[in-house]
Structure formats: C-alpha cells, structure tokens
Motif scaffolding. Sequence first.
Motif, mmCIF file in Angstrom:
data_model
loop_
_atom_site.group_PDB
_atom_site.id
_atom_site.type_symbol
_atom_site.label_atom_id
_atom_site.label_comp_id
_atom_site.label_asym_id
_atom_site.label_seq_id
_atom_site.Cartn_x
_atom_site.Cartn_y
_atom_site.Cartn_z
ATOM 1 N N LEU A 145 -88.322 62.170 22.083
ATOM 2 C CA LEU A 145 -89.160 61.217 22.818
ATOM 3 C C LEU A 145 -89.739 60.167 21.876
ATOM 4 O O LEU A 145 -89.706 58.965 22.169
ATOM 5 C CB LEU A 145 -90.301 61.963 23.517
ATOM 6 C CG LEU A 145 -89.966 62.783 24.762
ATOM 7 C CD1 LEU A 145 -91.192 63.540 25.238
ATOM 8 C CD2 LEU A 145 -89.432 61.889 25.867
ATOM 9 N N ALA A 146 -90.276 60.610 20.742
ATOM 10 C CA ALA A 146 -90.880 59.677 19.788
ATOM 11 C C ALA A 146 -89.849 58.708 19.233
ATOM 12 O O ALA A 146 -90.110 57.507 19.105
ATOM 13 C CB ALA A 146 -91.542 60.466 18.662
ATOM 14 N N LEU A 147 -88.662 59.208 18.892
ATOM 15 C CA LEU A 147 -87.619 58.336 18.348
ATOM 16 C C LEU A 147 -87.145 57.318 19.375
ATOM 17 O O LEU A 147 -86.988 56.129 19.073
ATOM 18 C CB LEU A 147 -86.441 59.182 17.861
ATOM 19 C CG LEU A 147 -86.628 59.924 16.542
ATOM 20 C CD1 LEU A 147 -85.434 60.817 16.266
ATOM 21 C CD2 LEU A 147 -86.821 58.941 15.395
ATOM 22 N N LEU A 148 -86.888 57.789 20.596
ATOM 23 C CA LEU A 148 -86.373 56.887 21.630
ATOM 24 C C LEU A 148 -87.356 55.774 21.941
ATOM 25 O O LEU A 148 -87.009 54.587 21.889
ATOM 26 C CB LEU A 148 -86.056 57.697 22.890
ATOM 27 C CG LEU A 148 -85.551 56.898 24.091
ATOM 28 C CD1 LEU A 148 -84.220 56.217 23.761
ATOM 29 C CD2 LEU A 148 -85.413 57.791 25.319
ATOM 30 N N PHE A 149 -88.603 56.138 22.237
ATOM 31 C CA PHE A 149 -89.590 55.122 22.604
ATOM 32 C C PHE A 149 -89.977 54.257 21.408
ATOM 33 O O PHE A 149 -90.188 53.048 21.549
ATOM 34 C CB PHE A 149 -90.826 55.788 23.200
ATOM 35 C CG PHE A 149 -90.586 56.412 24.536
ATOM 36 C CD1 PHE A 149 -89.869 55.749 25.512
ATOM 37 C CD2 PHE A 149 -91.069 57.679 24.823
ATOM 38 C CE1 PHE A 149 -89.639 56.325 26.746
ATOM 39 C CE2 PHE A 149 -90.843 58.266 26.052
ATOM 40 C CZ PHE A 149 -90.124 57.589 27.024
ATOM 41 N N GLY A 150 -90.076 54.863 20.227
ATOM 42 C CA GLY A 150 -90.452 54.086 19.044
ATOM 43 C C GLY A 150 -89.401 53.057 18.669
ATOM 44 O O GLY A 150 -89.730 51.903 18.359
ATOM 45 N N MET A 151 -88.124 53.458 18.682
ATOM 46 C CA MET A 151 -87.059 52.506 18.349
ATOM 47 C C MET A 151 -86.932 51.412 19.403
ATOM 48 O O MET A 151 -86.719 50.237 19.074
ATOM 49 C CB MET A 151 -85.734 53.240 18.174
ATOM 50 C CG MET A 151 -85.655 54.091 16.922
ATOM 51 S SD MET A 151 -83.978 54.658 16.528
ATOM 52 C CE MET A 151 -83.562 55.554 18.025
ATOM 53 N N MET A 152 -87.067 51.770 20.681
ATOM 54 C CA MET A 152 -86.996 50.753 21.739
ATOM 55 C C MET A 152 -88.130 49.750 21.611
ATOM 56 O O MET A 152 -87.916 48.531 21.731
ATOM 57 C CB MET A 152 -87.039 51.435 23.107
ATOM 58 C CG MET A 152 -85.778 52.191 23.482
ATOM 59 S SD MET A 152 -85.936 53.048 25.060
ATOM 60 C CE MET A 152 -86.280 51.684 26.171
ATOM 61 N N ALA A 153 -89.353 50.238 21.358
ATOM 62 C CA ALA A 153 -90.493 49.333 21.234
ATOM 63 C C ALA A 153 -90.337 48.416 20.028
ATOM 64 O O ALA A 153 -90.613 47.206 20.106
ATOM 65 C CB ALA A 153 -91.780 50.142 21.119
ATOM 66 N N GLY A 154 -89.899 48.957 18.901
ATOM 67 C CA GLY A 154 -89.783 48.140 17.699
ATOM 68 C C GLY A 154 -88.606 47.186 17.720
ATOM 69 O O GLY A 154 -88.685 46.092 17.147
ATOM 70 N N TYR A 155 -87.516 47.574 18.363
ATOM 71 C CA TYR A 155 -86.310 46.744 18.326
ATOM 72 C C TYR A 155 -86.325 45.650 19.395
ATOM 73 O O TYR A 155 -86.027 44.488 19.114
ATOM 74 C CB TYR A 155 -85.079 47.623 18.506
ATOM 75 C CG TYR A 155 -83.767 46.876 18.393
ATOM 76 C CD1 TYR A 155 -83.243 46.543 17.149
ATOM 77 C CD2 TYR A 155 -83.063 46.504 19.527
ATOM 78 C CE1 TYR A 155 -82.051 45.853 17.034
ATOM 79 C CE2 TYR A 155 -81.865 45.813 19.419
ATOM 80 C CZ TYR A 155 -81.369 45.495 18.187
ATOM 81 O OH TYR A 155 -80.184 44.808 18.091
ATOM 82 N N PHE A 156 -86.651 46.011 20.630
ATOM 83 C CA PHE A 156 -86.581 45.037 21.725
ATOM 84 C C PHE A 156 -87.834 44.183 21.806
ATOM 85 O O PHE A 156 -87.763 43.011 22.194
ATOM 86 C CB PHE A 156 -86.357 45.759 23.056
ATOM 87 C CG PHE A 156 -85.011 46.427 23.160
ATOM 88 C CD1 PHE A 156 -83.856 45.682 23.293
ATOM 89 C CD2 PHE A 156 -84.910 47.797 23.097
ATOM 90 C CE1 PHE A 156 -82.615 46.291 23.377
ATOM 91 C CE2 PHE A 156 -83.681 48.424 23.181
ATOM 92 C CZ PHE A 156 -82.524 47.663 23.325
ATOM 93 N N GLY A 157 -89.005 44.749 21.454
ATOM 94 C CA GLY A 157 -90.234 43.972 21.459
ATOM 95 C C GLY A 157 -90.621 43.501 22.852
ATOM 96 O O GLY A 157 -90.190 44.033 23.876
#
Length: 333
Positions: A145-157
């Motif tokens: 959960l942390a990886l999925l949401f963290g990467m999506m938030a940081g990459y797509f903005g």
Amino acid sequence: MSDWLSNIIPFVIVITLFVVIRRAATQPLWAEAIRRIKRNRLALMALCVICIFGATAFCDSISWRKDKNAPSLSLIDRAFERPAEPTYSAPFATMTFGEPTPRPLLGKHWFGTDGTGQDVFYQTLKGCRTATIIGGFTLLIATPLALLFGMMAGYFGKRVDDAIQYSYTILDSIPNILLLVALLMVMGRGLPQLCIALGITSWVGLCRLTRGETLKHREREYVRAAKALGISNIRILFRHILPNLLPLVVISTTLSFSGLVLAEAILSYLQLGVAQGTGSWGNMIDGARLELAREPVIWWNLSAASLALFILVLSFNIFGDALRDAIDPRLSS
C-alpha cells in the motif's frame, strides 16, 4: 484466520526473505552492503538472534494430528508435551511455590510455571510465532500500500498527489491507538484482525518517504530518457524507480517490525490484542498483572515475556541500524 493459513505465513516470510537475499546478492549495491554487514560483529550477533526467533516460529508452524480426534500439535508442542504442574513453581525449582505445603514437581522448568501449572518457557517460545505473524503479515499488507500510493503521488503529482496526501493526512491526524481500538472493536479480537488493523494504520510513514524519493527520481536523467524512448509510466515506475527505492523500503520495514511486535503487546495489555489462549507475549504480560500484587510476588511470567520482547526488539533495531549504515552510500566512509 484458519490454522493452516496462520501456519503458512511463517513459511511465506522465510521464502520471501530467501528469494530477496539471493537476488540482492547479485546487485553491486547489495553485495557491498552484505560485505559490510559481515564485518560488523554486533550486526551478525543480532541477525543470529533474529534467526533463532524465526526458527522457533518456523518449528511452531509445523503441526500435524496423530489421529482424527487428536488436536493438531506443532514441534514445539510435542517437545513440551508433559503433564501440567499443580500450581506455580519458581525457575529451576523442584517444589511448588506459594502453597502452605509445597509439593514436588513432575518435571524441570527453566522459567518456572504459572498458576495453571503451564511451563513459562514453553509459553515464551509460543509467543515467537505470534510475533513473527504480527510483524511479517502486517508488513505484507502495509508495504505494498505504501509503495503503490507513494510512487503514484510522487510520480504523477497534481490531483493524484493531492488526493493521496489528503487521504493519508486525515488518517495520520487520528491518534494511532484510538484508530486501532476503533478498528478492532468493529472487526473483533483475533490475530488476523489485529494484523489488518495494524496494516491499515502503519503504511503512512513509508508512503511519505516513498513519495519524497519518487519526487527526486522522476526528475533524473534515466527517467527522462525512458520517457523519451516511449516507455509507459507503469513500466518506468516498477522497472526503473522501484529498484532505486528498495534500500529505503528494506530499512524502513526492518525497523518497523519491532514497533509492530511492541504494538501487539500494548494492545493485548488493553484486552484488544490476540484472543486468549493464543501464545503471545502480550497475553503473558497481561496475565501477569495481578500476579505482581500477590504475596509472595510471582515475577517470572512477566520477566520471561518482557525479556523475550526486549531481546527481539533490540536485535531488530541493531540490525536495522547496521543495514542502514551498510546501504547508505553517504556513510560508506
């Protein structure tokens, strides 16, 4: 959670660790980190202690029935399969404790026995399996959960980042213990419910770290080159950015394991941990509360559970610090 599922979780954890270590040994960064850890005697001692606890949990998960009507007993259960004592006995004692007329014991007990005559050392070993399931299964829930949401938030903005930040900010603004109590009141008391509740409440910290690291990586040359070559965003995230986040993830999960084990002990003390009858250090500590008010004091039940908890948490913290120092290139000197 059925017995077979709770038994298979330690096997899944061991297999996952084995695969990760085998694959990591082929990577230059991880190979160098392994060499540094091998030179750290304190880290190796902590790793040996962790392996002993893990092996105990592994043995306690191998169970079978002698016949259809017999209960399923693990290797640990069969090793301590003996008649219960009449009542309390002190560590290494030969007679019962706290009775007007002490009686001889039926066997030897290194850590003594409790009020029901059960061996305290046996109960302490049974707690290893619960601690492994609590830490391992909770991390298997929280880390993806942390990886999925963290990467999506940081990459797509933009809106994706705003939505994810808004979600975990609300979740993090609720006091952790109150949220755990509310979730367990709804789902009920038990080992699977506790793992799910801890997983829901423990992914926010790693998500923040992942988001920050992804923000830095998305502006680097290798990500721009991948975009210029027409590689999809999903492939960039999971084939290029994720491998660069793994050192952070490994360190964070290693240090989080000890916190999850401590959380189980605290919740069991508040009557919200695993069910009674389940081998757990938290249940042992909770059951020893009234024993401290007895005269004479029954101290060994509390001491055994607290010592096992202290040793495991200390070992994970020492190994986590050593792993961080070995992986972080800024500390290579």
